[in-house]
Design a protein around this motif. Sequence first.
Motif, PDB file in Angstrom:
ATOM      1  N   SER A   1     -68.120  29.114   6.930  1.00 59.49           N
ATOM      2  CA  SER A   1     -69.487  29.353   7.814  1.00 59.49           C
ATOM      3  C   SER A   1     -70.306  30.504   7.276  1.00 59.49           C
ATOM      4  N   LEU A   2     -69.841  31.182   6.039  1.00 55.83           N
ATOM      5  CA  LEU A   2     -70.759  32.107   5.396  1.00 55.83           C
ATOM      6  C   LEU A   2     -71.500  31.506   4.190  1.00 55.83           C
ATOM      7  N   ASN A   3     -72.381  32.305   3.708  1.00 56.27           N
ATOM      8  CA  ASN A   3     -73.066  31.698   2.727  1.00 56.27           C
ATOM      9  C   ASN A   3     -72.089  31.561   1.377  1.00 56.27           C
ATOM     10  N   GLU A   4     -72.471  30.590   0.531  1.00 57.79           N
ATOM     11  CA  GLU A   4     -71.939  30.488  -0.902  1.00 57.79           C
ATOM     12  C   GLU A   4     -72.209  31.793  -1.383  1.00 57.79           C
ATOM     13  N   ARG A   5     -71.310  32.325  -2.464  1.00 57.98           N
ATOM     14  CA  ARG A   5     -71.530  33.548  -3.019  1.00 57.98           C
ATOM     15  C   ARG A   5     -71.729  33.341  -4.437  1.00 57.98           C
ATOM     16  N   ARG A   6     -73.028  32.910  -4.585  1.00 60.78           N
ATOM     17  CA  ARG A   6     -73.544  32.436  -6.149  1.00 60.78           C
ATOM     18  C   ARG A   6     -73.345  33.564  -7.064  1.00 60.78           C
TER      19      ARG A   6
ATOM     20  N   PRO B   1     -77.469  35.665  -8.343  1.00 59.37           N
ATOM     21  CA  PRO B   1     -76.847  34.341  -8.478  1.00 59.37           C
ATOM     22  C   PRO B   1     -76.610  33.844  -9.700  1.00 59.37           C
TER      23      PRO B   1
ATOM     24  N   HIS C   1     -67.036  38.216   0.347  1.00 56.03           N
ATOM     25  CA  HIS C   1     -67.634  38.878   1.451  1.00 56.03           C
ATOM     26  C   HIS C   1     -66.840  40.021   2.298  1.00 56.03           C
TER      27      HIS C   1
ATOM     28  N   SER D   1     -63.587  33.531   6.869  1.00 49.47           N
ATOM     29  CA  SER D   1     -64.339  34.389   7.611  1.00 49.47           C
ATOM     30  C   SER D   1     -63.562  35.558   8.055  1.00 49.47           C
TER      31      SER D   1
ATOM     32  N   GLU E   1     -65.578  32.006  -3.421  1.00 47.58           N
ATOM     33  CA  GLU E   1     -67.103  31.750  -3.614  1.00 47.58           C
ATOM     34  C   GLU E   1     -67.561  30.754  -2.444  1.00 47.58           C
ATOM     35  N   ASN E   2     -66.825  29.789  -1.793  1.00 50.32           N
ATOM     36  CA  ASN E   2     -67.436  28.794  -0.766  1.00 50.32           C
ATOM     37  C   ASN E   2     -66.541  29.106   0.406  1.00 50.32           C
TER      38      ASN E   2
END
Length: 555
Positions: free
Chosen positions: A312-317, A487, A400, A411, A308-309
């Motif tokens: 450096s990439l967006n949170e996977r809500r 999300p 991701h 990442s 999820e967190n």
Amino acid sequence: MSATETLKRNKTKLIEVLCGDHTFILNKVQEKKLITLREYNNLKSINKEHVEGHVIELVDKIMNKGEKTCQNFLELLQTDDVAETYPDLERIKLHDVLLKPVQATSPCSGDVVPEATKVKKDEVYELNSQPVGLCLIINNENFPNRKVKERRGTNKDAASACVVIAGMSAKETLKRNKTKLIEVLCGDHKFILNKVQEKKLITLREYNNLRSINKEHVEGHVIELMDKIMNKGEKTCQNFLELLQTDDVAETYPDLEHIKLQDVLPKPVPATSPCSADMVPEAKRLKKDEVYELNSQPVGLCLIINNENFHSLNERRGTNKDAESLADVFSWLGFKVLMCKDQTRDQMEQTLKLFASLHDEEKQLQLQELDVQEWCGRWLPAPQQPVRHGDAFVCCILSHGSLHRVSGVDSQPLAIKEIRRYFVATKQPALTGKPKVFLIQACQGDKIQRGVLQKDVEEDSLTSIPEEADFLVAVSTVEDHVSFRHPIDGSWFIQSVCEQLRLHCPSGEDINSILLRVNNMVGQKEGSICVGLKKQAPEVKFTLRKKLILSPRLT
């Protein structure tokens, strides 16, 4: 409702209908071996003043033989010739019983018959055109470069493909094999004539004419019969070929196996439309070696890696919603569910390698080091008992990703191909021959899909299997494209998987068929208010050798 209970509820109506021709149903029951020859003779010779008494004795005999015989009797009542003889049967509710219930313990404890579910119009491709479509065969046999070997045997492949795709007609098959067939059937010409009439391929008048023709040699009788069948058209020829492959006919004429009667497909698909009305697929019996045995308790392990967190990439809500849905449904299906949260690429690799080789105490300790937790209904303690593989393994990776890869929270990418290799049969005997299912929710690129509006090799080994066998990998989207996730409600793919498993596992549907439904469900979703701007199509690849049927377990 059980078959016995269904017969009990409808006994009076059934007796009334079957009295219309009590000798016919008695003969059919004996032909299908639902009663022994002794029982048949006893029933035929009982002294009853009224026809009704004979039918009552027969139905009572069937019901006293138990659930399996009652089930087979119900199936017999739904066959074409019986339904044609007793048209009033359609008014009796005989469909409250499933064709065969799927066993919760093991789908292989005996023959398994999946529920005959009706296929709706939007669940099957319509093939109405004449011809159905084009089939292009590119057959490369000879190569200019002498270093490249001639591909011997490829013409046989091309010819076989032509037969299957184009489909040699039944009439053509009979025509090609007519001389050999006549020679074989001369062994007992009266038997085949009786079987043909029994199956109503010829009328009673035609039967009597064929039986009384004045021919000096047996061969003349068989030739007349063959000509009569072939003159009746494709459907009769098809039914005759099927008759020749039944057990009693094959047993009477053992030399039939030397004649190639398989070049014609078993049953032609109606040329008009398979969807003009609800279509019921044939209830195909699955033999023990056609379905994976799932007898262990628990069925197996389900590993969920939920990232999820990211650094450096967006949170996977929304990913926690997916993880919980997966945990709920696979617990319901009898798996022990284990979860890992926010793993780097190296941690993912360690975890997967560990699960691929669980067999000693040292491995159990490593589970704690990698913070593997057991799903116990919304709370996640460390595993309370040793973690061991069962008869199946499921791995769900939510993260991701990029083309053919999934990402750790650092990442760094881990190739999907590498994940499979950790579990190949040669390396990890604990899962050899057992189904391994991978469900991967991750983008495979940054493109957005648009919608389109509709207008001689012989191997005699008895034990070996390919090392890459028994895998199923379902990725949420095709290569180069993004995968959508809400999300709050979770991802399109994972939520569709969970919904379809819940809907269709109880009826005994196999995992491949369920994933077809998932593809359809995801494909209908829209990622934009403008129709067709943002679409998604999951991709499934598998090397499974058998049907994988997951059934809910009682808790």
